[in-house]
Design a protein around this motif. Structure first.
Motif, PDB file in Angstrom:
ATOM      1  N   ALA A 223       0.845  -1.204   0.000  1.00  0.00           N
ATOM      2  CA  ALA A 223       0.000   0.000   0.000  1.00  0.00           C
ATOM      3  C   ALA A 223       0.877   1.250   0.000  1.00  0.00           C
ATOM      4  O   ALA A 223       0.583   2.235  -0.689  1.00  0.00           O
ATOM      5  N   GLN A 224       1.982   1.214   0.782  1.00  0.00           N
ATOM      6  CA  GLN A 224       2.910   2.349   0.804  1.00  0.00           C
ATOM      7  C   GLN A 224       3.495   2.593  -0.580  1.00  0.00           C
ATOM      8  O   GLN A 224       3.569   3.724  -1.061  1.00  0.00           O
ATOM      9  N   GLU A 225       3.912   1.493  -1.204  1.00  0.00           N
ATOM     10  CA  GLU A 225       4.552   1.612  -2.516  1.00  0.00           C
ATOM     11  C   GLU A 225       3.607   2.185  -3.562  1.00  0.00           C
ATOM     12  O   GLU A 225       3.988   3.012  -4.387  1.00  0.00           O
ATOM     13  N   LYS A 226       2.350   1.705  -3.547  1.00  0.00           N
ATOM     14  CA  LYS A 226       1.363   2.187  -4.523  1.00  0.00           C
ATOM     15  C   LYS A 226       1.143   3.691  -4.367  1.00  0.00           C
ATOM     16  O   LYS A 226       1.078   4.436  -5.338  1.00  0.00           O
ATOM     17  N   PHE A 227       0.977   4.136  -3.100  1.00  0.00           N
ATOM     18  CA  PHE A 227       0.747   5.559  -2.864  1.00  0.00           C
ATOM     19  C   PHE A 227       1.997   6.368  -3.217  1.00  0.00           C
ATOM     20  O   PHE A 227       1.922   7.372  -3.934  1.00  0.00           O
ATOM     21  N   ALA A 228       3.162   5.918  -2.722  1.00  0.00           N
ATOM     22  CA  ALA A 228       4.410   6.664  -2.925  1.00  0.00           C
ATOM     23  C   ALA A 228       4.755   6.767  -4.410  1.00  0.00           C
ATOM     24  O   ALA A 228       5.288   7.783  -4.866  1.00  0.00           O
ATOM     25  N   ARG A 229       4.478   5.702  -5.162  1.00  0.00           N
ATOM     26  CA  ARG A 229       4.797   5.676  -6.594  1.00  0.00           C
ATOM     27  C   ARG A 229       4.188   6.866  -7.324  1.00  0.00           C
ATOM     28  O   ARG A 229       4.813   7.482  -8.182  1.00  0.00           O
ATOM     29  N   ASN A 230       2.950   7.237  -6.962  1.00  0.00           N
ATOM     30  CA  ASN A 230       2.281   8.375  -7.590  1.00  0.00           C
ATOM     31  C   ASN A 230       2.581   9.687  -6.865  1.00  0.00           C
ATOM     32  O   ASN A 230       2.786  10.723  -7.498  1.00  0.00           O
ATOM     33  N   TRP A 231       2.587   9.638  -5.537  1.00  0.00           N
ATOM     34  CA  TRP A 231       2.766  10.864  -4.754  1.00  0.00           C
ATOM     35  C   TRP A 231       4.113  11.531  -5.054  1.00  0.00           C
ATOM     36  O   TRP A 231       4.205  12.755  -5.162  1.00  0.00           O
ATOM     37  N   ASN A 232       5.147  10.719  -5.212  1.00  0.00           N
ATOM     38  CA  ASN A 232       6.498  11.268  -5.366  1.00  0.00           C
ATOM     39  C   ASN A 232       6.702  12.029  -6.668  1.00  0.00           C
ATOM     40  O   ASN A 232       7.684  12.770  -6.798  1.00  0.00           O
ATOM     41  N   ILE A 233       5.818  11.841  -7.637  1.00  0.00           N
ATOM     42  CA  ILE A 233       5.990  12.570  -8.906  1.00  0.00           C
ATOM     43  C   ILE A 233       4.986  13.730  -9.029  1.00  0.00           C
ATOM     44  O   ILE A 233       4.985  14.434 -10.044  1.00  0.00           O
ATOM     45  N   LEU A 234       4.159  13.941  -8.003  1.00  0.00           N
ATOM     46  CA  LEU A 234       3.098  14.948  -8.145  1.00  0.00           C
ATOM     47  C   LEU A 234       3.635  16.375  -8.266  1.00  0.00           C
ATOM     48  O   LEU A 234       3.086  17.178  -9.015  1.00  0.00           O
ATOM     49  N   PHE A 235       4.690  16.690  -7.534  1.00  0.00           N
ATOM     50  CA  PHE A 235       5.193  18.063  -7.631  1.00  0.00           C
ATOM     51  C   PHE A 235       5.742  18.370  -9.024  1.00  0.00           C
ATOM     52  O   PHE A 235       5.367  19.378  -9.631  1.00  0.00           O
ATOM     53  N   PRO A 236       6.613  17.524  -9.598  1.00  0.00           N
ATOM     54  CA  PRO A 236       7.056  17.814 -10.972  1.00  0.00           C
ATOM     55  C   PRO A 236       5.905  17.776 -11.983  1.00  0.00           C
ATOM     56  O   PRO A 236       5.907  18.556 -12.934  1.00  0.00           O
ATOM     57  N   VAL A 237       4.934  16.898 -11.754  1.00  0.00           N
ATOM     58  CA  VAL A 237       3.764  16.859 -12.655  1.00  0.00           C
ATOM     59  C   VAL A 237       2.995  18.174 -12.547  1.00  0.00           C
ATOM     60  O   VAL A 237       2.596  18.772 -13.558  1.00  0.00           O
ATOM     61  N   TYR A 238       2.799  18.651 -11.311  1.00  0.00           N
ATOM     62  CA  TYR A 238       2.092  19.916 -11.059  1.00  0.00           C
ATOM     63  C   TYR A 238       2.808  21.074 -11.764  1.00  0.00           C
ATOM     64  O   TYR A 238       2.191  21.894 -12.452  1.00  0.00           O
ATOM     65  N   GLN A 239       4.137  21.135 -11.615  1.00  0.00           N
ATOM     66  CA  GLN A 239       4.913  22.213 -12.235  1.00  0.00           C
ATOM     67  C   GLN A 239       4.844  22.164 -13.763  1.00  0.00           C
ATOM     68  O   GLN A 239       4.555  23.167 -14.429  1.00  0.00           O
TER      69      GLN A 239
END
Length: 941
Positions: free
Chosen positions: A158-174
């Motif tokens: 569950a951690q991996e699934k969430f982290a996999r997407n969460w960790n790229i959100l800032f560059p995606v947002y920018q």
């Protein structure tokens, strides 16, 4: 009635500004308020002046920007393109759409509330290292730490699934924002944030001549924009009441935002010294009604409106907590109400035309290409033919097609199967039942264009136009991004998009009774308010704020949460109390569908807070619990018409063994079938029922032994018959499924493969048993025999029976009946066969003995021959000690003739009851007999 908020505002501004009002811009939370404000202003002036510009704050901000705002679908497509560059995994757009839509909304919130995206989207390791958190309070820091602690406690996957997407959100947002800016586009939050930041930095100046009115819950960007305007001399007019907004009333969530703004260094100065106190001092009459069922609410509303004298309909509002009630409400309005204005968004997923589009897509999904031709599944075809649009456009043609499919039990059919011989082509059928594989967009558009040309309701026309627009837009974007969608992905994407669309009704908001949703009531006041579906599930409703940003992080960074949403709904509801004369508030107490049942929390607050203070809250219940109708006993007495039908069995009609068995099971069932002639409804069935199974078995055995009639059959000859079993079984299935003339085209599928094998196994077992007892000679298969039994009054009742098989073995004639079920061969005595209440009554044995009786009474019977009745039953045929002979009191019956005198006596008594006595046709007391009865719904059993 008191003046409305907008009338008060118009009066105040016109008194202060006079003709100079035309130099000002009045900004509201929504566009609708501007229309009502201008109308209020028109009533005050007695000479021509230029009206002030009235607009929604969204329009005001968009005017200040050079960016275009794309629609939500285009934004999600753009985000998907950016996301793919950063994601360590490939995700198809159709799979991405659901949470891509959610991410666009999350990014919108981040900008509207001016959150710092870098620390907000920080991962666990970054958060632990992050030093720059001075902008967060201690409580906010604790909230974030609480989230990451709970995150560490979750399972690794569950951690991996969430982290996999969460960790790229800032560059995606920018990158997402940069991509949009490069294309001169922005989403709403970007526009607001860009404008607010430039105002705050002094890069832009805001007009002095601004008036903000009717605001409640401000986003951070709105707070900055309005504050900067106030600094320049703009005015704010708040719409609130001391009942919920006073500083001391902290338990009233409706005033949460006002209490917060009253402490704001700039906005706080705009609050009046004394808050209005209308709700307590001028409380409207409030009637809370508990109603059982949604439709009942609409009916009750119609009744209330018919009792009210409506001189000024525009001062009456109907507010719907559940938008699906719109059409029931429209149909329930009294005829006297001529003008109605619907000012709400209606979910497109409730529209009939959307349902048709969805069915047509599943028709395409389930179609098959077989030997160069397209066939469709009967379920999809029938759903389309039974759809209201198609039914209305085709008229009787649709009914004919439906009957043809159901009566012939056609499972899969081509377009040409829908046409009878020499029937001309039908344009609508050709459009609907076409192969849309090449271009599903074109397929759907063609259907919409055809339906649009017909004379249908204007509301449906709006739904058609909206779906047409969405289809075109989706096609354009898919083409632009060169996406490839199979039918399954197309259906999922189409449904997700359409189900999120709300269709705004076009109308004249200033005329007629207003029907609206809760959000549409902002800033508006009415004398009479009818609020439907105020159950907790609808108002404020469950937590439906789907977000990728966890609750604790949303709260820590000031993004909107469920508590804020509830405070907004509480305000929208409470402000309705401020200037109205009476409110009728209804809620659905029926929770049978999984929703409803509980009154809204706001109703309970009224009852226990305002009700106690003012005595103006009245409760009533229309909660008539609809009880399931208790089964009413049905008895049909014999009248002249029935006697006439009964007499026909003397002359032209025959009574079968099955009919007598039915009569013993239930007299009323006999009446329905053999007197009233009620036919069972035709339905297409992909899976055979017990009757179909039995018929196939009978017909296969008839064909097998029918090919060797009057031949002495030894074991070898019987075994040779097995070679034709498969062919005959396929012929029977093909006929059952409407392929009698195309047996070669019939394919076994699904459960029918199993049923075919079971039939074959039973046929093989019968032949194996027959080979053991051979030799014998089959004299007849499905032989028809009849005899007229004379009753005491001189009537001769004609009996008829079809003997499955008559064979001769030495001095014995066997009367064989095939039973595919678990019928027994034993019975205690003759009397029990005609006693409907006997626990061991054997209907199958009685039928076989009737066939034996008819044979003995025929010219074919030879004295000296033993007539042996036998049952080949599915339950016993596989037993090693199987015997087909009936057993009378545990002894095998080797000659039925010795029983015929007693049997005929029982038969005559039964026929006398039916054809001579006054015995009525009544229901059986044995409810187990009703389980598979075709007429049980008539009896409510």
């Amino acid at each position: 009635m008191q003046n409305t908020f907008l009338e008060e505002l118009a009066h105040t501004l016109y008194t202060q500004l006079g003709k100079d009002i035309s130099n000002y811009t009045v900004i509201f939370p929504n566009r609708r308020a501007g229309l009502f404000f201008n109308r209020a202003l028109r009533k005050l002036i007695n000479e021509p002046i230029w009206a002030p510009e009235a607009m929604a704050i969204e329009d005001f901000v968009r005017q200040k920007s050079n960016y275009a705002v794309p629609d939500q679908l285009s934004l999600v497509f753009s985000l998907h393109e950016v996301f793919q560059k950063h994601a360590p995994f490939k995700e198809d757009f159709e799979q991405f759409y659901f949470w891509g839509d959610m991410l666009v909304k999350d990014f919108n919130d981040v900008d509207h509330y001016m959150a710092d995206a870098r620390p907000l989207f920080a991962n666990l390791l970054e958060w632990k290292k992050l030093a720059d958190t001075d902008f967060l309070t201690e409580d906010q820091v604790q909230l974030i730490e609480k989230f990451w602690k709970s995150f560490e406690a979750k399972p690794k996957d569950a951690q991996e699934k969430f982290a996999r997407n969460w960790n790229i959100l800032f560059p995606v947002y920018q990158d997402f924002k940069q991509k949009l800016k490069a294309e001169n586009q922005a989403y709403n939050g970007m526009l607001y944030r860009d404008y607010a930041e430039k105002l705050k930095a002094g890069e832009l100046q805001i007009s002095v001549h601004l008036i903000f009115a009717g605001f409640n819950a401000l986003t951070k960007t709105e707070e900055i924009i309005i504050s900067e305007a106030v600094k320049q001399g703009a005015q704010i007019y708040w719409d609130m009441d001391a009942y919920y907004a006073a500083p001391e009333n902290t338990m009233q969530e409706a005033g949460n935002f006002f209490r917060e703004y009253s402490k704001h260094p700039i906005l706080g100065k705009t609050f009046p010294e004394v808050l209005p106190d209308r709700i307590i001092k001028e409380t409207p009459q409030i009637n809370i009604t508990e109603v059982k069922g949604n439709i009942a609410q609409a009916k009750f509303l119609g009744q209330l409106l018919s009792e009210q004298k409506i001189d000024q309909p525009e001062k009456t509002a109907i507010i719907l907590g559940d938008e699906s009630l719109l059409f029931p409400v429209l149909y329930a309005l009294p005829e006297a109400i001529q003008k109605v204005n619907v000012t709400m968004g209606y979910p497109l997923r409730f529209a009939s035309i959307y349902q048709l589009m969805n069915i047509c897509l599943y028709l395409q999904k389930n179609k098959r290409e077989e030997t160069g031709k397209i066939t469709f599944n009967h379920r999809d075809v029938l759903k389309i033919l039974k759809h209201p649009f198609v039914g209305n456009l085709l008229g009787d043609v649709a009914k004919t097609k439906i009957h043809h499919i159901e009566s012939n039990n056609i499972i899969r059919l081509e377009l040409r199967d829908l046409y009878s011989e020499n029937e001309e082509e039908n344009t609508l059928l050709e459009i609907l039942f076409n192969d849309g594989s090449d271009n599903y967009f074109l397929y759907l558009r063609t259907i919409l264009q055809y339906v649009h040309q017909e004379q249908i309701e204007s509301t449906e026309q709006e739904f058609i136009s909206e779906i047409y627009k969405q289809i075109n837009q989706l096609e354009q974007i898919i083409s632009e991004f060169k996406l490839v969608l199979d039918i399954n992905a197309f259906i999922r994407l189409f449904n997700r998009i359409i189900q999120s669309i709300r269709v705004p009704f076009s109308g004249e908001p200033l005329e007629g009774i207003q029907i609206m949703g809760v959000l549409e009531s902002r800033n508006l006041d009415f004398e009479n308010i009818y609020f439907l579906s105020m159950s907790e599930d609808n108002f404020p409703g469950g937590a439906n704020n789907q977000s990728f940003i966890p609750y604790n992080i949303r709260k820590a960074y000031g993004l909107p949460t469920l508590e804020q949403r509830d405070a907004i709904y509480a305000y929208l509801f409470n402000r309705l109390l401020q200037r109205s004369n009476q409110l009728h508030l209804m809620y659905n107490s029926d929770n049978s569908g999984g929703k409803g049942g509980e009154p809204s929390r706001y109703l309970l607050q009224l009852q226990y807070e305002l009700g106690i203070q003012t005595q103006k809250v009245k409760l009533q219940s229309l909660n008539q619990d609809p009880q399931a109708a208790s089964p009413v006993s049905i008895t049909v007495e014999k009248n002249e018409a029935i006697w006439q039908i009964l007499k026909s069995y003397n002359e032209k009609r025959f009574l079968s063994a099955s009919a007598l068995k039915t009569y013993l099971n239930c007299r009323l069932q006999f009446y329905f079938r053999y007197i009233a002639g009620l036919k069972e409804r035709d339905e297409v069935s992909e899976d055979l029922d017990a009757a179909d199974f039995g018929n196939i078995l009978h017909h296969v055995m008839e064909k097998l032994y029918g090919s060797v009639l009057n031949q002495l059959l030894d074991a070898n000859k019987i075994i040779l018959l097995k070679k034709d079993i498969d062919k005959f079984i396929k012929e029977e299935f093909a006929e059952l499924y409407g392929k009698k003339e195309k047996v070669s085209e019939f394919e076994f599928e699904g459960r029918n493969i199993i049923i075919r094998d079971v039939v074959k196994r039973m046929v093989v077992q019968i032949l194996n048993y027959d080979a053991q007892i051979a030799p014998f000679t089959v004299k007849k298969v499905e032989g028809e025999y009849e005899f007229a039994i004379a009753l005491e009054d001189g009537q001769k009742i004609r009996l008829q029976g079809s003997i499955d098989r008559l064979d001769e073995q030495g001095t014995s004639i066997r009367v064989i009946d095939y039973k595919s079920g678990g019928d027994e061969v034993k019975f205690p005595d003759i009397e029990s066969l005609f006693d409907r209440n006997h626990k061991d009554r054997n209907g199958a044995a009685m039928q076989t003995l009737i066939y034996s009786y008819l044979f003995i009474k025929s010219d074919e019977f030879e004295e000296g021959k033993n007539v042996v009745p036998g049952l080949y039953n599915g339950k016993g045929i596989f037993n090693s000690d199987f015997s087909e002979k009936l057993k009378l009191n545990k002894k095998e019956l080797n000659n039925a003739e010795v029983l015929m005198e007693e049997f005929e006596k029982g038969l005559k008594n039964l026929l006398t009851e039916i054809f001579i006595s006054e015995q009525a046709f009544e229901q059986t007391e044995k409810l187990e007999n009703c389980t598979y009865c075709a007429y049980k719904t008539i009896c409510n059993r």
